[in-house]
Design a protein around this motif. Structure first.
Motif, PDB file in Angstrom:
ATOM      1  N   ALA A  79       0.876  -1.185   0.000  1.00 30.96           N
ATOM      2  CA  ALA A  79       0.000   0.000   0.000  1.00 30.96           C
ATOM      3  C   ALA A  79       0.904   1.222   0.000  1.00 30.96           C
ATOM      4  CB  ALA A  79      -0.909   0.018   1.228  1.00 30.96           C
ATOM      5  N   TRP A  80       0.466   2.268  -0.686  1.00 34.42           N
ATOM      6  CA  TRP A  80       1.190   3.532  -0.611  1.00 34.42           C
ATOM      7  C   TRP A  80       0.230   4.707  -0.575  1.00 34.42           C
ATOM      8  CZ3 TRP A  80      -0.071   6.487  -4.749  1.00 34.42           C
ATOM      9  CH2 TRP A  80      -0.172   5.950  -6.020  1.00 34.42           C
ATOM     10  N   VAL A  81       0.722   5.810  -0.015  1.00 33.47           N
ATOM     11  CA  VAL A  81      -0.025   7.067   0.062  1.00 33.47           C
ATOM     12  C   VAL A  81       0.920   8.188  -0.348  1.00 33.47           C
ATOM     13  CG1 VAL A  81      -1.264   8.678   1.555  1.00 33.47           C
ATOM     14  CG2 VAL A  81      -1.490   6.227   1.944  1.00 33.47           C
TER      15      VAL A  81
ATOM     16  N   GLN B  11      -3.737   7.063  -3.390  1.00 34.09           N
ATOM     17  CA  GLN B  11      -3.512   5.823  -2.662  1.00 34.09           C
ATOM     18  C   GLN B  11      -3.565   4.644  -3.631  1.00 34.09           C
ATOM     19  OE1 GLN B  11      -6.736   5.582   0.116  1.00 34.09           O
ATOM     20  NE2 GLN B  11      -6.076   7.335   1.350  1.00 34.09           N
TER      21      GLN B  11
ATOM     22  N   THR C  75      -3.314   0.052  -3.382  1.00 36.14           N
ATOM     23  CA  THR C  75      -3.047  -1.172  -2.625  1.00 36.14           C
ATOM     24  C   THR C  75      -3.037  -2.368  -3.572  1.00 36.14           C
ATOM     25  OG1 THR C  75      -5.368  -1.760  -2.202  1.00 36.14           O
ATOM     26  CG2 THR C  75      -4.314  -0.220  -0.661  1.00 36.14           C
TER      27      THR C  75
ATOM     28  N   LEU D 221      -2.754  -0.369   4.108  1.00 38.86           N
ATOM     29  CA  LEU D 221      -3.217   0.997   3.870  1.00 38.86           C
ATOM     30  C   LEU D 221      -3.780   1.610   5.143  1.00 38.86           C
ATOM     31  CD1 LEU D 221      -3.767   3.305   1.873  1.00 38.86           C
ATOM     32  CD2 LEU D 221      -5.987   2.247   1.399  1.00 38.86           C
TER      33      LEU D 221
ATOM     34  N   THR E 123      -2.966   5.300   6.708  1.00 33.63           N
ATOM     35  CA  THR E 123      -3.951   6.371   6.843  1.00 33.63           C
ATOM     36  C   THR E 123      -4.304   6.657   8.293  1.00 33.63           C
ATOM     37  OG1 THR E 123      -5.739   4.765   6.488  1.00 33.63           O
ATOM     38  CG2 THR E 123      -4.928   5.946   4.557  1.00 33.63           C
TER      39      THR E 123
ATOM     40  N   THR F 286       2.190  10.181   4.897  1.00 35.27           N
ATOM     41  CA  THR F 286       2.151  10.646   3.520  1.00 35.27           C
ATOM     42  C   THR F 286       3.471  10.292   2.859  1.00 35.27           C
ATOM     43  OG1 THR F 286       1.701  12.527   2.054  1.00 35.27           O
ATOM     44  CG2 THR F 286       3.061  12.965   3.994  1.00 35.27           C
TER      45      THR F 286
END
Length: 210
Positions: free
Chosen positions: A52-54, A62, A64, A79, A83, A88
């Motif tokens: 997962a990334w943000v 975002q 996943t 994720l 969050t 971030t």
């Protein structure tokens, strides 16, 4: 918001399945893809690489992936780690070597979440604080004295290049701008006047995550 100050690692074994966690500071989806590609090449025989990334602030992007695990058991808990803690510009991924025993959906979620959390903690999360940045140049003696002051004042000097003068970026938390402007003027007899700073976020104190 918080982000990572370095790359993080973790390793967890659950009923002979091995979960290898990694966390990275990223600035773009392309950078995330590059890290994930490198992880796949590092563990080519692994069963799954979930992530997962943000990226960004209020309107964050975002992404996943469960990568073949039951839906919602891998990418989503990773994720949620990001969050719920206010991360971030961060990627967390977990590579799994299957150990022959099914863990069930609850067991998978716990394993991926625990592995991801350990990887994020290993990456030494830091708070992001509003800051101001100037692009400046000065003589070598002035730069040496400015560097000494910055080291004890929470100022950050980056992108240094050397020629007849030293060019660099210097960032300070908002609220410290008067101090640095006054210091530079006093140091140079009024010749170095900081003007028109750029607003950004800079790394501050270490952050705890849940």
């Amino acid at each position: 918001m918080i982000t990572l100050s370095k790359t993080g690692d973790s390793k967890l074994e659950v009923k002979k399945s091995i979960f290898i966690g990694r966390s990275f500071h990223i600035s773009s989806p392309d950078e995330a893809s590059e890290f994930l590609s490198a992880e796949r090449k590092k563990y080519p025989d692994a069963r799954h690489l979930c992530y997962a990334w943000v990226i960004g602030g209020e309107n964050a992007r975002q992404k996943t992936s469960d990568d073949g695990e039951p839906q919602g058991t891998a990418g989503q808990p990773l994720l949620e780690l990001l969050t719920s803690n206010g991360f971030t510009d961060t990627l967390v991924c977990v590579t799994r070597y299957f150990g022959g025993t099914l863990l069930g959906t609850g067991g998978l979620r716990r394993a991926y979440s625990d592995s991801g959390r350990q990887a994020l903690i290993s990456g030494e999360p830091v708070n992001l604080v509003p800051a101001l940045m100037w692009n400046e140049s000065c003589s070598y003696p002035v730069f040496e004295m400015l560097s000494r002051k910055a080291a004890g004042s929470g100022w950050t000097i980056e992108n240094i290049s050397y020629s007849d003068k030293v060019s660099f970026n210097i960032s300070v938390p908002q609220g410290s701008e008067n101090e640095i402007v006054r210091f530079c003027m006093d140091l140079t007899g009024g010749q170095m006047v900081l003007k028109d700073p750029e607003e950004l976020l800079m790394q501050g104190e270490k952050a705890n995550i849940s």
